[in-house]
Motif scaffolding. Structure first.
Motif, mmCIF file in Angstrom:
data_model
loop_
_atom_site.group_PDB
_atom_site.id
_atom_site.type_symbol
_atom_site.label_atom_id
_atom_site.label_comp_id
_atom_site.label_asym_id
_atom_site.label_seq_id
_atom_site.Cartn_x
_atom_site.Cartn_y
_atom_site.Cartn_z
ATOM 1 N N UNK A 5 2.263 6.094 -2.193
ATOM 2 C CA UNK A 5 3.339 7.084 -2.069
ATOM 3 C C UNK A 5 4.267 7.121 -3.285
ATOM 4 N N UNK A 6 4.317 6.031 -4.030
ATOM 5 C CA UNK A 6 5.215 5.978 -5.192
ATOM 6 C C UNK A 6 4.517 5.255 -6.343
ATOM 7 N N UNK A 23 4.293 -0.694 -10.521
ATOM 8 C CA UNK A 23 4.309 -1.865 -11.401
ATOM 9 C C UNK A 23 5.697 -2.506 -11.450
ATOM 10 N N UNK A 24 6.732 -1.683 -11.472
ATOM 11 C CA UNK A 24 8.089 -2.224 -11.557
ATOM 12 C C UNK A 24 8.569 -2.783 -10.225
ATOM 13 N N UNK A 63 3.564 7.437 6.483
ATOM 14 C CA UNK A 63 3.917 7.977 5.160
ATOM 15 C C UNK A 63 2.706 8.031 4.244
ATOM 16 N N UNK A 64 1.864 6.987 4.325
ATOM 17 C CA UNK A 64 0.653 6.948 3.498
ATOM 18 C C UNK A 64 -0.289 8.094 3.866
ATOM 19 N N UNK A 65 -0.499 8.305 5.172
ATOM 20 C CA UNK A 65 -1.408 9.366 5.622
ATOM 21 C C UNK A 65 -0.886 10.741 5.213
ATOM 22 N N UNK A 76 0.828 -1.204 0.000
ATOM 23 C CA UNK A 76 0.000 0.000 0.000
ATOM 24 C C UNK A 76 0.868 1.261 0.000
ATOM 25 N N UNK A 77 2.012 1.185 0.676
ATOM 26 C CA UNK A 77 2.926 2.335 0.698
ATOM 27 C C UNK A 77 3.412 2.668 -0.713
#
Length: 308
Positions: A127-128, A133-134, A220-222, A122-123
């Motif tokens: 976040x990225x 996908x990679x 970090x997600x929040x 989920x991060x």
């Protein structure tokens, strides 16, 4: 060596949840319904992901692994609990008791690693997203899942070997509803200091470190969610993540309370209640929070029933 006037016990008596004369039938029915619901929900998740090709992605691979773990975990514990409720206790061979202890501990550790892997997934997704996908390809996710299961069962094997080398000479009564570490150790008349230290290190490692990792990932997600310009998208993403974090925190929190904090802080009754949370409540919530509330899973369930 066994203490004088003692002999090695071959069978134990598990007391279960005591003093339930008036509510025994109701509690038995309630636990049975929960068990059926857990099995149905988790088997449904596995079936949907396995049959719907558009769900063959990393996130759903983690969900399938978690569902499989929950099915085995609850099947290892709840049928024995149901027998205890019906018969006011249950007898079990010591070898069977140790086997239940090993499977329960191994799957508990496995789920800690799976939750950490899911939080990383989920991060990266939130976040990225450009590198998702990679980074989170199916091969890497498969390796994370395999590593979670192997580490969970391999690390618990050390504890099982140490416990199985102890001399068990009674009393034969386990004041719990399954063969957990603390009540099993109380049956031993050997020096248990080494196994207690090893178990503390093991329990701390597989709960605290993954939990800190999960919390860090969701922080970090929040922070990333707060930067989303759309209030609707921000609210939706935050709602999903907060539900995930609540379930994960409950699971890790109860494990840390039972296996990491000193036992003197909790009575036998309190330990039973905390154990019920991570053995019954969390497995019941997981397929609901992580899967059935998911829009893609809902569509997959509808397609599955239409095809049937």
């Amino acid at each position: 060596m066994l203490q004088e006037n003692y002999s090695r016990i071959m069978e134990v008596w598990i007391t279960g949840l005591e003093n339930l004369e008036e509510t025994r039938v109701y509690l038995f029915t309630f636990v049975l319904i929960i068990y059926i619901t857990i099995l149905t929900g988790n088997f449904l998740v596995i079936s949907v992901v396995a049959t719907q090709t558009h769900l063959h992605s990393p996130m759903y691979l983690f969900l399938c692994s978690l569902s499989l773990s929950e099915i085995i975990f609850t099947t290892n514990l709840i049928p024995v609990l149901l027998h205890e409720l019906w018969k006011d206790g249950a007898a079990m061979y010591l070898t069977g008791c140790l086997a239940q202890f090993y499977v329960c501990g191994s799957l508990g550790a496995t789920e800690c690693f799976i939750f950490a892997s899911m939080s990383y997934d989920r991060y990266v997704a939130i976040c990225n997203p450009l590198h998702y996908v990679s980074v989170m390809n199916l091969q890497f996710c498969g390796e994370l899942v395999l590593c979670s299961w192997m580490c969970g069962f391999a690390s618990m094997l050390i504890t099982l070997i140490l416990v199985s080398q102890l001399d068990f000479c009674g009393p034969k009564v386990i004041d719990h509803f399954f063969c957990d570490f603390a009540p099993v150790i109380e049956l031993s008349c050997s020096d248990t200091n080494i196994v207690k230290v090893e178990t503390f290190i093991f329990s701390s490692s597989v709960t605290l470190f993954p939990f800190v990792f999960v919390i860090g990932s969701y922080v970090c997600i929040i922070l990333t969610i707060l930067k989303i310009p759309s209030s609707t998208g921000r609210s939706k993403t935050f709602s999903t993540c907060s539900s995930h974090l609540t379930v994960v925190s409950t699971y890790y929190g109860t494990l840390i309370s039972v296996y990491v904090l000193p036992s003197k802080y909790f009575s036998s009754k309190a330990n039973k209640i905390l154990s019920l949370i991570y053995t019954i409540v969390t497995p019941l919530l997981n397929p609901i929070i992580y899967s059935i509330r998911n829009r893609e899973i809902k569509k997959g369930i509808q397609k599955l029933f239409i095809q049937a």
